[in-house]
Design an enzyme around this catalytic site. Structure first.
Site, PDB file in Angstrom:
ATOM      1  CB  CYS A 166      -6.704  -0.331   5.063  1.00 11.66           C
ATOM      2  SG  CYS A 166      -4.980  -0.883   5.081  1.00 11.66           S
TER       3      CYS A 166
ATOM      4  CD  GLU B 131      -2.168   4.158   3.114  1.00 15.47           C
ATOM      5  OE1 GLU B 131      -3.359   4.370   3.390  1.00 15.47           O
ATOM      6  OE2 GLU B 131      -1.805   3.328   2.257  1.00 15.47           O
TER       7      GLU B 131
ATOM      8  CB  CYS C  61      -2.165   1.822   6.142  1.00 15.11           C
ATOM      9  SG  CYS C  61      -1.767   0.917   4.621  1.00 15.11           S
TER      10      CYS C  61
ATOM     11  CG  HIS D  87      -1.982  -0.971   1.238  1.00 14.51           C
ATOM     12  ND1 HIS D  87      -3.116  -0.822   2.005  1.00 14.51           N
ATOM     13  CD2 HIS D  87      -2.140  -2.139   0.567  1.00 14.51           C
ATOM     14  CE1 HIS D  87      -3.915  -1.842   1.810  1.00 14.51           C
ATOM     15  NE2 HIS D  87      -3.341  -2.667   0.941  1.00 14.51           N
TER      16      HIS D  87
END
Length: 163
Positions: free
Chosen positions: A81, A53, A84, A51
């Site tokens: 999410c 992040e 993260c 991801h």
């Protein structure tokens, strides 16, 4: 200041989109300077953790030579999410600023930020350049659905010719 860093996250999200990924970008800022950048590469790398992040946090840790990112802010184009947010908590990030609110899934951002997990709380600022961040995502998913629809139609035509 929030808008300046969110614009860089938006630019990174465009890189994700160009790679065929969901357009999410993130930057980690410490002392007014970007110390980590990332964009979504989950499909290309076939890694659940790729991801934006996570990649930005990893880059910041490497640059600062520390897993602790105290006094740092994370700017991301989409509400993080739970994975993260967990990484942000673990890294002791001070503030998470995001653009678009997660519409489909439940992000738990506020709950995780204030839960005092790992003896740390994170400040959260949502809706930074929300219109631009949301438009980026909406455009991507509209284009993806149109491509899928066109492919289905072509497949159906091809199947009828074979009959």
């Amino acid at each position: 200041m929030e808008e300046k860093f969110m614009r860089e996250a938006i630019r990174l999200a465009e890189k994700a989109k160009a790679a065929g990924e969901v357009p999410v970008g993130a930057v980690v800022v410490s002392e007014g300077k970007i110390v980590g950048r990332g964009y979504n590469l989950r499909t290309k790398l076939q890694l659940a953790s790729a991801h934006a992040e996570m990649r930005a946090i990893d880059a910041a840790c490497r640059k600062l030579k520390s897993w602790r990112l105290e006094h740092a802010e994370l700017y991301v184009t989409l509400e993080p999410c739970p994975m993260c947010m967990g990484a942000a908590l673990n890294a002791r990030i001070e503030t998470v600023c995001f653009g678009a609110y997660e519409q489909k899934g439940r992000s738990l951002t506020a709950e995780l930020a204030g839960a005092n997990l790992l003896n740390h709380r994170i400040g959260v600022v949502g809706g930074v350049l929300e219109t631009e961040c949301s438009a980026q995502l909406t455009s991507f998913f509209s284009e993806m659905r149109a491509r899928e629809r066109k492919k289905r139609e072509e497949d159906e035509k091809s199947a009828k010719k074979d009959d």
